[in-house]
Design a protein around this motif. Sequence first.
Motif, PDB file in Angstrom:
ATOM      1  N   TYR A 133       0.710  -1.057   0.050  1.00  0.00           N
ATOM      2  CA  TYR A 133       0.000  -0.129  -0.165  1.00  0.00           C
ATOM      3  C   TYR A 133       0.886   1.241   0.039  1.00  0.00           C
ATOM      4  O   TYR A 133       0.559   2.279  -0.734  1.00  0.00           O
ATOM      5  N   ILE A 151       2.902  -0.220  -4.870  1.00  0.00           N
ATOM      6  CA  ILE A 151       1.879   0.150  -5.512  1.00  0.00           C
ATOM      7  C   ILE A 151       1.990   1.693  -5.822  1.00  0.00           C
ATOM      8  O   ILE A 151       2.102   2.292  -7.099  1.00  0.00           O
ATOM      9  N   TYR A 208       5.011   1.918  -8.759  1.00  0.00           N
ATOM     10  CA  TYR A 208       4.303   1.582  -9.932  1.00  0.00           C
ATOM     11  C   TYR A 208       3.402   2.599 -10.573  1.00  0.00           C
ATOM     12  O   TYR A 208       3.553   2.964 -11.716  1.00  0.00           O
ATOM     13  N   VAL A 209       2.814   3.290  -9.695  1.00  0.00           N
ATOM     14  CA  VAL A 209       1.692   4.287 -10.190  1.00  0.00           C
ATOM     15  C   VAL A 209       2.495   5.615 -10.241  1.00  0.00           C
ATOM     16  O   VAL A 209       2.325   6.290 -11.531  1.00  0.00           O
ATOM     17  N   TRP A 243       2.297   3.450 -14.053  1.00  0.00           N
ATOM     18  CA  TRP A 243       1.370   2.440 -14.412  1.00  0.00           C
ATOM     19  C   TRP A 243      -0.103   3.151 -13.999  1.00  0.00           C
ATOM     20  O   TRP A 243      -0.177   3.975 -13.030  1.00  0.00           O
ATOM     21  N   ASN A 244      -1.083   2.804 -14.842  1.00  0.00           N
ATOM     22  CA  ASN A 244      -2.602   3.018 -14.284  1.00  0.00           C
ATOM     23  C   ASN A 244      -3.071   1.971 -13.371  1.00  0.00           C
ATOM     24  O   ASN A 244      -2.899   0.885 -13.379  1.00  0.00           O
ATOM     25  N   LEU A 245      -3.588   2.638 -12.141  1.00  0.00           N
ATOM     26  CA  LEU A 245      -4.110   1.862 -10.974  1.00  0.00           C
ATOM     27  C   LEU A 245      -4.973   0.849 -11.609  1.00  0.00           C
ATOM     28  O   LEU A 245      -4.974  -0.266 -11.155  1.00  0.00           O
ATOM     29  N   ASP A 246      -6.128   1.289 -12.434  1.00  0.00           N
ATOM     30  CA  ASP A 246      -6.979   0.361 -12.781  1.00  0.00           C
ATOM     31  C   ASP A 246      -6.585  -0.634 -13.595  1.00  0.00           C
ATOM     32  O   ASP A 246      -7.036  -1.917 -13.537  1.00  0.00           O
ATOM     33  N   ILE A 253      -3.511  -2.098 -13.276  1.00  0.00           N
ATOM     34  CA  ILE A 253      -3.021  -3.260 -12.437  1.00  0.00           C
ATOM     35  C   ILE A 253      -4.113  -4.060 -11.762  1.00  0.00           C
ATOM     36  O   ILE A 253      -3.969  -5.259 -11.487  1.00  0.00           O
ATOM     37  N   MET A 299      -8.214  -1.607  -4.512  1.00  0.00           N
ATOM     38  CA  MET A 299      -7.153  -1.704  -3.583  1.00  0.00           C
ATOM     39  C   MET A 299      -7.301  -2.620  -2.382  1.00  0.00           C
ATOM     40  O   MET A 299      -6.691  -3.406  -2.076  1.00  0.00           O
ATOM     41  N   TYR A 309      -7.389  -6.062  -3.551  1.00  0.00           N
ATOM     42  CA  TYR A 309      -6.129  -6.429  -3.871  1.00  0.00           C
ATOM     43  C   TYR A 309      -5.392  -7.013  -2.831  1.00  0.00           C
ATOM     44  O   TYR A 309      -4.543  -7.747  -2.883  1.00  0.00           O
TER      45      TYR A 309
END
Length: 205
Positions: free
Chosen positions: A124, A128, A131-132, A137-140, A142, A156, A159
């Motif tokens: 958390y 993440i 990567y975001v 990266w797009n969270l959605d 992932i 989240m 996840y």
Amino acid sequence: MTKASKITYTAVFAAIATVLMYFEFPIPLMPPFLKVDLSGAVVLIGAFIFGIGPAITMIGIKDLIHLTQSQTAGSGELADFLMLSTLVIVAVLLYRMHKSRKFAVIGCAVGAVAMACMGMLTNYFLIIPFYVNGMGWNLDAIFQMCAAVNPAIDGMSAYLLFGILPFNLIKGVILTVITMLAYKKLSVFIKSKQIDLHHKSRQAG
């Protein structure tokens, strides 16, 4: 065991753990980018034989070495350090309450739960966000990647609860089984070597 011997064994265990960290494998139905390596088993065995301090040193050495080739700007290595340190500290402290195979298993089991909880925190707050924010990266995207193998992962919270938590619990079970199979034999072997060295040093003296 002498201080020199403990340092030597710590270095050897750290080297083995470093090599094993390069060999990863996925777990079915888990997020595809989460993979298990067996370096934690080497560290856990070392923790039971040599103690918490040397084990954390092993973790630090292997993570620092892997930091030179990090693909996560160090966030993955920091997460690994925090998670394995949590496992080691909890497992060894419980084992020391009653040095038996039963308490070793209990220590590993509770340690695995603690490691899994730490895994949720590191994902958390470290993985993440890297990567975001770091990789763009797009969270959605992932979560969609995760949903492809586990439809329950749609955000989240899901996840963390249905991806990270079970993944690290399974990882903890794998590390525990390997540790329980190898710990006693390695412990006896190392102690026998120490006795042999002691006898030889006395004869030489």
